[in-house]
Design a protein around this motif. Structure first.
Motif, PDB file in Angstrom:
ATOM      1  N   ASP A  15      30.701 -12.121 -12.333  1.00 50.05           N
ATOM      2  CA  ASP A  15      29.282 -12.173 -11.976  1.00 50.05           C
ATOM      3  C   ASP A  15      28.912 -13.539 -11.391  1.00 50.05           C
ATOM      4  O   ASP A  15      28.149 -13.632 -10.425  1.00 50.05           O
ATOM      5  N   SER A  25      30.269 -13.724  -7.833  1.00 48.80           N
ATOM      6  CA  SER A  25      29.480 -12.880  -6.945  1.00 48.80           C
ATOM      7  C   SER A  25      28.148 -13.543  -6.604  1.00 48.80           C
ATOM      8  O   SER A  25      27.748 -13.586  -5.443  1.00 48.80           O
ATOM      9  N   ASN A  26      27.472 -14.089  -7.612  1.00 47.88           N
ATOM     10  CA  ASN A  26      26.199 -14.788  -7.375  1.00 47.88           C
ATOM     11  C   ASN A  26      26.390 -16.047  -6.536  1.00 47.88           C
ATOM     12  O   ASN A  26      25.582 -16.352  -5.672  1.00 47.88           O
ATOM     13  N   ASN A  35      27.125 -14.952  -2.764  1.00 53.18           N
ATOM     14  CA  ASN A  35      26.312 -13.856  -2.210  1.00 53.18           C
ATOM     15  C   ASN A  35      27.118 -12.575  -2.052  1.00 53.18           C
ATOM     16  O   ASN A  35      26.990 -11.869  -1.051  1.00 53.18           O
ATOM     17  N   SER A  61      33.845 -11.322  -5.587  1.00 56.26           N
ATOM     18  CA  SER A  61      33.291 -10.725  -6.799  1.00 56.26           C
ATOM     19  C   SER A  61      34.344 -10.474  -7.875  1.00 56.26           C
ATOM     20  O   SER A  61      34.067  -9.829  -8.871  1.00 56.26           O
ATOM     21  N   THR A  81      21.134 -20.472 -11.568  1.00 51.67           N
ATOM     22  CA  THR A  81      21.634 -20.209 -10.221  1.00 51.67           C
ATOM     23  C   THR A  81      23.074 -20.706 -10.149  1.00 51.67           C
ATOM     24  O   THR A  81      23.450 -21.657 -10.846  1.00 51.67           O
ATOM     25  N   ARG A  87      26.360 -21.625  -7.376  1.00 57.15           N
ATOM     26  CA  ARG A  87      26.725 -21.901  -5.994  1.00 57.15           C
ATOM     27  C   ARG A  87      28.164 -22.399  -5.949  1.00 57.15           C
ATOM     28  O   ARG A  87      28.535 -23.294  -6.722  1.00 57.15           O
TER      29      ARG A  87
END
Length: 96
Positions: free
Chosen positions: A21, A24-25, A28, A32, A66, A68
């Motif tokens: 997860d 994937s975050n 974007n 994944s 968040t 990145r």
């Protein structure tokens, strides 16, 4: 998922995250699955914002997270693992 009062066990999405997860975050959806980065690795920057009103119940304090991916960004000298970052939280009267 909301964290139950008095529960110190890890809770998915609150203080426990699944690597797939996070990837994937952070990308974007481009990556994944951890097997995609298992050989070379990845550097994921995790940021959390705790915007809490301490006059209210702890159950009303819901942090946001968040993710990145910061390794291998365009314009860097190395392909990763050579990174530096600094961030500052400021208020009207002080800088942390």
């Amino acid at each position: 998922e909301e964290r139950p009062p008095g529960n110190r066990a890890p809770v998915i999405g609150y203080n426990l995250f699944v690597i797939d997860d996070m990837l994937s975050n952070a990308t974007n959806g481009a990556v994944s699955n951890v097997s995609s980065v298992a050989e070379r690795g990845a550097i994921i920057l995790v940021s959390s914002v705790w915007d809490c009103n301490l006059d209210k119940s702890p159950s009303e304090c819901n942090p946001t997270f968040t993710f990145r991916r910061i390794d291998g960004e365009k314009g860097t000298i190395s392909s990763g693992f050579n990174y530096r970052t600094a961030s500052y939280d400021t208020s009207e009267t002080s800088r942390y």
